[in-house]
Design a protein around this motif. Structure first.
Motif, PDB file in Angstrom:
ATOM      1  N   GLN A 106      -7.868 -59.068 -17.104  1.00 29.12           N
ATOM      2  CA  GLN A 106      -7.824 -57.644 -17.061  1.00 29.12           C
ATOM      3  C   GLN A 106      -7.144 -57.232 -18.252  1.00 29.12           C
ATOM      4  OE1 GLN A 106      -8.302 -56.350 -14.165  1.00 29.12           O
ATOM      5  NE2 GLN A 106      -7.804 -54.110 -14.547  1.00 29.12           N
ATOM      6  N   VAL A 107      -7.921 -56.127 -18.607  1.00 32.48           N
ATOM      7  CA  VAL A 107      -7.570 -55.319 -20.023  1.00 32.48           C
ATOM      8  C   VAL A 107      -7.443 -53.971 -19.577  1.00 32.48           C
ATOM      9  CG1 VAL A 107      -8.179 -54.789 -22.363  1.00 32.48           C
ATOM     10  CG2 VAL A 107      -8.871 -57.043 -21.361  1.00 32.48           C
ATOM     11  N   GLN A 108      -6.119 -53.471 -19.961  1.00 34.48           N
ATOM     12  CA  GLN A 108      -6.022 -52.055 -19.973  1.00 34.48           C
ATOM     13  C   GLN A 108      -6.174 -51.323 -21.185  1.00 34.48           C
ATOM     14  OE1 GLN A 108      -1.792 -51.927 -18.369  1.00 34.48           O
ATOM     15  NE2 GLN A 108      -2.642 -52.060 -16.366  1.00 34.48           N
ATOM     16  N   LEU A 109      -6.712 -50.052 -21.182  1.00 32.13           N
ATOM     17  CA  LEU A 109      -6.908 -49.317 -22.521  1.00 32.13           C
ATOM     18  C   LEU A 109      -6.335 -47.999 -22.155  1.00 32.13           C
ATOM     19  CD1 LEU A 109     -10.713 -50.037 -22.433  1.00 32.13           C
ATOM     20  CD2 LEU A 109      -9.086 -51.239 -23.623  1.00 32.13           C
ATOM     21  N   VAL A 110      -5.654 -47.787 -23.405  1.00 36.17           N
ATOM     22  CA  VAL A 110      -4.987 -46.411 -23.599  1.00 36.17           C
ATOM     23  C   VAL A 110      -5.342 -45.623 -24.664  1.00 36.17           C
ATOM     24  CG1 VAL A 110      -2.767 -45.236 -23.710  1.00 36.17           C
ATOM     25  CG2 VAL A 110      -2.765 -47.603 -22.546  1.00 36.17           C
ATOM     26  N   GLU A 111      -6.032 -44.443 -24.457  1.00 39.38           N
ATOM     27  CA  GLU A 111      -6.441 -43.826 -25.419  1.00 39.38           C
ATOM     28  C   GLU A 111      -5.568 -42.606 -25.851  1.00 39.38           C
ATOM     29  OE1 GLU A 111     -10.561 -43.940 -22.751  1.00 39.38           O
ATOM     30  OE2 GLU A 111      -9.285 -42.138 -22.854  1.00 39.38           O
ATOM     31  N   SER A 112      -5.697 -42.156 -27.445  1.00 35.95           N
ATOM     32  CA  SER A 112      -4.991 -41.131 -27.714  1.00 35.95           C
ATOM     33  C   SER A 112      -5.775 -40.460 -28.889  1.00 35.95           C
ATOM     34  CB  SER A 112      -3.885 -41.402 -28.340  1.00 35.95           C
ATOM     35  OG  SER A 112      -4.185 -42.508 -29.348  1.00 35.95           O
ATOM     36  N   GLY A 113      -5.425 -39.175 -29.142  1.00 32.07           N
ATOM     37  CA  GLY A 113      -5.999 -38.515 -30.303  1.00 32.07           C
ATOM     38  C   GLY A 113      -7.019 -37.188 -29.996  1.00 32.07           C
ATOM     39  N   GLY A 114      -7.381 -37.135 -28.851  1.00 28.53           N
ATOM     40  CA  GLY A 114      -8.010 -35.915 -28.407  1.00 28.53           C
ATOM     41  C   GLY A 114      -7.466 -34.790 -28.638  1.00 28.53           C
ATOM     42  N   GLY A 115      -8.082 -33.465 -28.489  1.00 28.85           N
ATOM     43  CA  GLY A 115      -7.549 -32.060 -28.550  1.00 28.85           C
ATOM     44  C   GLY A 115      -8.477 -31.241 -28.713  1.00 28.85           C
ATOM     45  N   LEU A 116      -8.148 -30.001 -29.507  1.00 29.24           N
ATOM     46  CA  LEU A 116      -8.909 -29.088 -29.686  1.00 29.24           C
ATOM     47  C   LEU A 116      -8.994 -28.689 -31.233  1.00 29.24           C
ATOM     48  CD1 LEU A 116     -10.342 -26.241 -28.984  1.00 29.24           C
ATOM     49  CD2 LEU A 116      -8.064 -25.181 -29.115  1.00 29.24           C
ATOM     50  N   VAL A 117     -10.161 -28.400 -31.584  1.00 29.85           N
ATOM     51  CA  VAL A 117     -10.711 -28.598 -33.194  1.00 29.85           C
ATOM     52  C   VAL A 117     -11.839 -27.429 -33.361  1.00 29.85           C
ATOM     53  CG1 VAL A 117     -12.250 -30.037 -32.961  1.00 29.85           C
ATOM     54  CG2 VAL A 117     -11.066 -29.789 -35.262  1.00 29.85           C
ATOM     55  N   GLN A 118     -11.515 -26.706 -34.345  1.00 35.14           N
ATOM     56  CA  GLN A 118     -12.753 -25.580 -34.525  1.00 35.14           C
ATOM     57  C   GLN A 118     -13.833 -26.550 -35.152  1.00 35.14           C
ATOM     58  OE1 GLN A 118     -11.243 -23.065 -37.543  1.00 35.14           O
ATOM     59  NE2 GLN A 118     -10.083 -21.766 -36.087  1.00 35.14           N
ATOM     60  N   PRO A 119     -15.213 -25.896 -34.800  1.00 41.17           N
ATOM     61  CA  PRO A 119     -16.550 -26.492 -35.423  1.00 41.17           C
ATOM     62  C   PRO A 119     -16.349 -26.750 -36.983  1.00 41.17           C
ATOM     63  CG  PRO A 119     -16.867 -24.454 -33.939  1.00 41.17           C
ATOM     64  CD  PRO A 119     -15.479 -24.647 -34.214  1.00 41.17           C
ATOM     65  N   GLY A 120     -16.645 -27.926 -37.100  1.00 40.92           N
ATOM     66  CA  GLY A 120     -16.731 -28.555 -38.571  1.00 40.92           C
ATOM     67  C   GLY A 120     -15.425 -29.408 -39.136  1.00 40.92           C
ATOM     68  N   GLY A 121     -14.636 -29.288 -37.803  1.00 40.50           N
ATOM     69  CA  GLY A 121     -13.447 -29.757 -38.175  1.00 40.50           C
ATOM     70  C   GLY A 121     -13.491 -31.475 -37.606  1.00 40.50           C
ATOM     71  N   SER A 122     -12.327 -32.281 -37.688  1.00 39.77           N
ATOM     72  CA  SER A 122     -12.386 -33.618 -37.418  1.00 39.77           C
ATOM     73  C   SER A 122     -11.425 -34.125 -36.720  1.00 39.77           C
ATOM     74  CB  SER A 122     -12.012 -34.420 -39.015  1.00 39.77           C
ATOM     75  OG  SER A 122     -13.046 -34.118 -39.838  1.00 39.77           O
ATOM     76  N   LEU A 123     -11.515 -35.203 -35.854  1.00 42.36           N
ATOM     77  CA  LEU A 123     -10.353 -35.836 -34.925  1.00 42.36           C
ATOM     78  C   LEU A 123     -10.734 -37.121 -34.972  1.00 42.36           C
ATOM     79  CD1 LEU A 123     -10.595 -33.648 -31.594  1.00 42.36           C
ATOM     80  CD2 LEU A 123      -8.569 -33.779 -33.283  1.00 42.36           C
ATOM     81  N   ARG A 124      -9.650 -38.116 -34.842  1.00 38.51           N
ATOM     82  CA  ARG A 124      -9.861 -39.378 -34.666  1.00 38.51           C
ATOM     83  C   ARG A 124      -9.287 -39.734 -33.129  1.00 38.51           C
ATOM     84  NH1 ARG A 124     -10.063 -43.301 -38.219  1.00 38.51           N
ATOM     85  NH2 ARG A 124      -9.142 -45.295 -37.937  1.00 38.51           N
ATOM     86  N   LEU A 125      -9.919 -40.512 -32.414  1.00 36.29           N
ATOM     87  CA  LEU A 125      -9.672 -40.787 -31.162  1.00 36.29           C
ATOM     88  C   LEU A 125      -9.059 -42.598 -31.392  1.00 36.29           C
ATOM     89  CD1 LEU A 125     -12.529 -39.787 -28.729  1.00 36.29           C
ATOM     90  CD2 LEU A 125     -10.153 -39.022 -29.250  1.00 36.29           C
ATOM     91  N   SER A 126      -8.236 -42.967 -30.928  1.00 43.37           N
ATOM     92  CA  SER A 126      -7.966 -44.498 -30.772  1.00 43.37           C
ATOM     93  C   SER A 126      -7.654 -45.180 -29.369  1.00 43.37           C
ATOM     94  CB  SER A 126      -6.477 -44.440 -31.521  1.00 43.37           C
ATOM     95  OG  SER A 126      -6.559 -44.171 -33.066  1.00 43.37           O
TER      96      SER A 126
END
Length: 115
Positions: free
Chosen positions: A1-21
């Motif tokens: 069994q593997v549990q996965l936990v995400e982080s890094g979402g959010g609100l950004v303007q067009p042309g911007g950047s985000l990093r999900l982990s």
């Protein structure tokens, strides 16, 4: 069994950047494939990017050249760098890990691209 936990979402303007982990609760050395799907309400979950145990990545056509997936087996993590984001990238992003016929899923991270 593997549990996965995400982080890094959010609100950004067009042309911007985000990093999900995505952090796994166990070693990912034997995980065949890891990556990200995304889903808009009322629609099916679509593959965004995947990376196999050898480090080979593939991407949906809509994100090629803008998104980069990476995998760190030592830290049991997979990340998605998203650049030049567009409003149509708005969705809930789900991390997954696949080992043979078994899929594990994260809880989802909301990404909203809006001005």
């Amino acid at each position: 069994q593997v549990q996965l936990v995400e982080s890094g979402g959010g609100l950004v303007q067009p042309g911007g950047s985000l990093r999900l982990s995505c952090a796994a609760s166990a070693s990912i050395l034997r995980i065949d494939s890891m990556g990200w799907y995304r889903q808009i309400p009322g629609k099916q979950r679509d593959l965004v990017a995947a990376i196999n145990s050898g480090g080979t990545a593939n991407y949906a056509d809509s994100v090629k050249g803008r998104f980069t997936i990476s995998r760190d087996n030592a830290k049991n993590t997979v990340s998605l760098q998203m650049n030049n984001l567009k409003p149509e990238d708005t969705a809930v992003y789900y991390c997954y890990a696949a080992s043979r016929a078994t899929y594990y899923w994260g809880q989802g991270a909301q990404v909203t691209v809006s001005s």
